[in-house]
Design a protein around this motif. Structure first.
Motif, PDB file in Angstrom:
ATOM      1  N   HIS A 129     -35.808 -36.493  25.152  1.00 33.50           N
ATOM      2  CA  HIS A 129     -34.806 -37.214  24.361  1.00 33.50           C
ATOM      3  C   HIS A 129     -35.299 -38.625  24.052  1.00 33.50           C
ATOM      4  CE1 HIS A 129     -32.499 -34.005  26.423  1.00 33.50           C
ATOM      5  NE2 HIS A 129     -31.992 -33.874  25.213  1.00 33.50           N
ATOM      6  N   LEU A 130     -36.353 -38.687  23.262  1.00 37.20           N
ATOM      7  CA  LEU A 130     -36.896 -39.959  22.786  1.00 37.20           C
ATOM      8  C   LEU A 130     -36.473 -40.152  21.342  1.00 37.20           C
ATOM      9  CD1 LEU A 130     -38.754 -42.466  22.872  1.00 37.20           C
ATOM     10  CD2 LEU A 130     -40.656 -40.949  22.230  1.00 37.20           C
ATOM     11  N   ARG A 163     -41.202 -35.003  20.301  1.00 33.73           N
ATOM     12  CA  ARG A 163     -39.878 -34.523  20.707  1.00 33.73           C
ATOM     13  C   ARG A 163     -39.755 -33.009  20.519  1.00 33.73           C
ATOM     14  NH1 ARG A 163     -36.201 -38.141  17.991  1.00 33.73           N
ATOM     15  NH2 ARG A 163     -35.906 -36.641  16.314  1.00 33.73           N
ATOM     16  N   LYS A 164     -40.299 -32.510  19.428  1.00 30.57           N
ATOM     17  CA  LYS A 164     -40.248 -31.073  19.157  1.00 30.57           C
ATOM     18  C   LYS A 164     -41.046 -30.297  20.200  1.00 30.57           C
ATOM     19  CE  LYS A 164     -41.116 -27.679  15.487  1.00 30.57           C
ATOM     20  NZ  LYS A 164     -41.597 -27.485  14.089  1.00 30.57           N
ATOM     21  N   GLU A 165     -42.179 -30.842  20.603  1.00 26.71           N
ATOM     22  CA  GLU A 165     -43.059 -30.147  21.545  1.00 26.71           C
ATOM     23  C   GLU A 165     -42.565 -30.226  22.985  1.00 26.71           C
ATOM     24  OE1 GLU A 165     -46.792 -32.034  20.842  1.00 26.71           O
ATOM     25  OE2 GLU A 165     -47.279 -30.793  19.089  1.00 26.71           O
ATOM     26  N   HIS A 214     -37.479 -49.691  17.796  1.00 24.97           N
ATOM     27  CA  HIS A 214     -36.867 -49.669  19.118  1.00 24.97           C
ATOM     28  C   HIS A 214     -36.825 -48.216  19.566  1.00 24.97           C
ATOM     29  CE1 HIS A 214     -35.001 -53.807  19.472  1.00 24.97           C
ATOM     30  NE2 HIS A 214     -35.437 -53.799  18.233  1.00 24.97           N
ATOM     31  N   LEU A 215     -37.494 -47.907  20.670  1.00 22.66           N
ATOM     32  CA  LEU A 215     -37.527 -46.550  21.208  1.00 22.66           C
ATOM     33  C   LEU A 215     -36.462 -46.427  22.293  1.00 22.66           C
ATOM     34  CD1 LEU A 215     -41.406 -46.211  21.515  1.00 22.66           C
ATOM     35  CD2 LEU A 215     -39.943 -45.712  19.542  1.00 22.66           C
ATOM     36  N   LEU A 216     -35.518 -45.541  22.096  1.00 20.60           N
ATOM     37  CA  LEU A 216     -34.388 -45.381  23.001  1.00 20.60           C
ATOM     38  C   LEU A 216     -34.502 -44.055  23.739  1.00 20.60           C
ATOM     39  CD1 LEU A 216     -31.547 -46.523  20.553  1.00 20.60           C
ATOM     40  CD2 LEU A 216     -32.685 -47.912  22.297  1.00 20.60           C
ATOM     41  N   TYR A 217     -34.316 -44.086  25.062  1.00 21.97           N
ATOM     42  CA  TYR A 217     -34.424 -42.856  25.847  1.00 21.97           C
ATOM     43  C   TYR A 217     -33.743 -43.057  27.200  1.00 21.97           C
ATOM     44  CZ  TYR A 217     -38.470 -45.657  27.383  1.00 21.97           C
ATOM     45  OH  TYR A 217     -39.290 -46.680  27.816  1.00 21.97           O
ATOM     46  N   PRO A 218     -33.238 -41.963  27.792  1.00 23.01           N
ATOM     47  CA  PRO A 218     -32.561 -42.092  29.091  1.00 23.01           C
ATOM     48  C   PRO A 218     -33.557 -42.368  30.215  1.00 23.01           C
ATOM     49  CG  PRO A 218     -32.643 -39.800  28.398  1.00 23.01           C
ATOM     50  CD  PRO A 218     -33.160 -40.600  27.254  1.00 23.01           C
ATOM     51  N   ASP A 259     -28.815 -35.008  22.094  1.00 28.14           N
ATOM     52  CA  ASP A 259     -29.437 -34.602  20.836  1.00 28.14           C
ATOM     53  C   ASP A 259     -28.642 -35.104  19.635  1.00 28.14           C
ATOM     54  OD1 ASP A 259     -31.611 -33.210  21.972  1.00 28.14           O
ATOM     55  OD2 ASP A 259     -30.346 -31.455  22.338  1.00 28.14           O
ATOM     56  N   ALA A 260     -27.320 -35.003  19.717  1.00 35.08           N
ATOM     57  CA  ALA A 260     -26.473 -35.492  18.623  1.00 35.08           C
ATOM     58  C   ALA A 260     -26.587 -37.005  18.496  1.00 35.08           C
ATOM     59  CB  ALA A 260     -25.020 -35.078  18.861  1.00 35.08           C
ATOM     60  N   PHE A 261     -26.701 -37.691  19.627  1.00 34.85           N
ATOM     61  CA  PHE A 261     -26.892 -39.141  19.622  1.00 34.85           C
ATOM     62  C   PHE A 261     -28.154 -39.495  18.841  1.00 34.85           C
ATOM     63  CE2 PHE A 261     -29.026 -42.828  21.477  1.00 34.85           C
ATOM     64  CZ  PHE A 261     -28.034 -43.796  21.472  1.00 34.85           C
ATOM     65  N   GLY A 262     -29.249 -38.817  19.153  1.00 39.69           N
ATOM     66  CA  GLY A 262     -30.509 -39.114  18.485  1.00 39.69           C
ATOM     67  C   GLY A 262     -30.450 -38.858  16.992  1.00 39.69           C
ATOM     68  N   ARG A 263     -29.882 -37.732  16.605  1.00 42.32           N
ATOM     69  CA  ARG A 263     -29.800 -37.413  15.177  1.00 42.32           C
ATOM     70  C   ARG A 263     -29.030 -38.484  14.427  1.00 42.32           C
ATOM     71  NH1 ARG A 263     -29.008 -32.107  17.174  1.00 42.32           N
ATOM     72  NH2 ARG A 263     -26.738 -32.321  16.999  1.00 42.32           N
TER      73      ARG A 263
END
Length: 351
Positions: free
Chosen positions: A304-305, A298-300, A316-320, A256-260
């Motif tokens: 972790h997109l 993401r909220k719903e 660029h969409l980043l996700y695990p 979450d911190a990465f995304g923010r």
């Protein structure tokens, strides 16, 4: 390493002709480099993911000649403007590659991704050419360690395109001096030196091709507009701080911190464009609409997109990888409609 360490002092044995090949991936910055000093030095440090499937393949045939010349073929079609650009670049690195103007070069290059697609072709392109020049140096008799070879290739690539220096390394690469990154330098990139949480080694990168044309404002012009930007100093200082924070995140696995932080960096980059003189906007309406959709999704779903952008409209969409199933469906069903021609590029980070 200093600049003088890259000035070759070894004797060369000039061959009549030869051929070398290289492949170099593109990269996507997480902490953005925006603003530079001559000669191609960054105003702030940056860190990027190197991509797996978005790469440039380059073959260089060199032939001894009395008249230095360069012919560049992109996808088998000769490109006069590229030829002039690469000839100018090769001349500029003669200080470090003394034999460079003794040859005529025929360069064939191929990108695995579409031109003007939001993938940095200059990064992979100049990275591949720099690798080729180091291979020619070896053929002509220069001895070097593998570590020196990649460092000098990164140094040379930087002189063609700043972000290209990061493409010489797999995984995460840092360019620009930072007090908490050992051996970091403005002259070349270094691999991120700390152990990374496993979640960050399997990240996927899906590119939404929201605008496939040439950008209205080039990155070179954009960098130049930072010279007298009212918020430039604050931005450069923030990038240093953000890289420190991201380094901790990469090690502890806080998604979450990465995304923010990564999204904040992307939006800050575009905020610098919108507040420069003159101001310019590279995002399109589809970019903004897709971002709002991502935030809502993401909220719903608590997935972790995340997104990032370079200097353009494409996301660029980043996700695990472990969340790929649900996110892939969302991209297909809800985000592809914002692309210009229904096109996306599927990629992942290279480790």
């Amino acid at each position: 390493m200093t600049e003088s360490d890259f000035i070759s002092t070894q004797p060369y044995t000039l061959l009549e002709e030869g051929e070398v090949k290289a492949q170099c991936s593109s990269n996507i910055a997480l902490i953005k480099y925006w603003g530079k000093y001559e000669p191609q030095l960054p105003a702030n440090p940056s860190i990027s993911y190197t991509l797996t499937d978005s790469y440039t393949q380059t073959t260089v045939h060199f032939k001894k000649t009395h008249e230095f010349a360069v012919h560049v073929f992109l996808e088998s079609v000769e490109q006069e403007e590229f030829s002039k650009k690469i000839k100018k670049y090769l001349s500029s690195i003669q200080k470090y590659i003394p034999f460079v103007e003794n040859y005529e070069y025929t360069i064939h290059t191929h990108n695995s991704f579409p031109h003007s697609s939001g993938i940095a072709s200059s990064a992979s392109g100049f990275g591949a050419i720099a690798q080729c020049m180091m291979e020619i140096s070896k053929k002509l008799g220069e001895t070097m360690t593998e570590e020196y070879k990649i460092q000098k290739a990164s140094f040379l690539a930087r002189l063609g395109s700043g972000s290209a220096c990061r493409s010489l390394y797999k995984g995460l690469a840092v360019w620009g001096r930072h007090p908490e990154i050992p051996e970091s330098s403005d002259l070349y990139a270094v691999p991120y030196p700390f152990e990374i949480h496993p979640d960050f080694t399997t990240f996927q990168d899906t590119v939404l091709l929201i605008h496939e044309g040439v950008k209205e404002v080039s990155s070179t012009v954009g960098h130049g507009l930072m010279n007298n930007h009212p918020y430039a100093e604050a931005r450069f200082n923030e990038a240093v701080k953000n890289l420190s924070e991201l380094s901790v995140i990469l090690q502890n696995g806080d998604l979450d911190a990465f995304g923010r932080l990564v999204e904040h960096e992307a939006l800050t980059l575009h905020a610098m464009m919108m507040t420069s003189q003159p101001a310019f906007i590279l995002m399109k309406t589809g970019t903004v609409a897709a971002i709002e959709k991502i935030w809502k999704f993401r909220k719903e779903t608590k997935t972790h997109l995340f997104f990032t952008l370079d200097a353009g409209a494409n996301l660029h969409l980043l996700y695990p990888e472990k969340e790929k199933g649900l996110i892939s469906s969302f991209i297909k069903n809800d985000l592809v409609k914002y692309t210009e021609n229904g096109n996306i590029i599927l990629d992942k980070v290279l480790f």
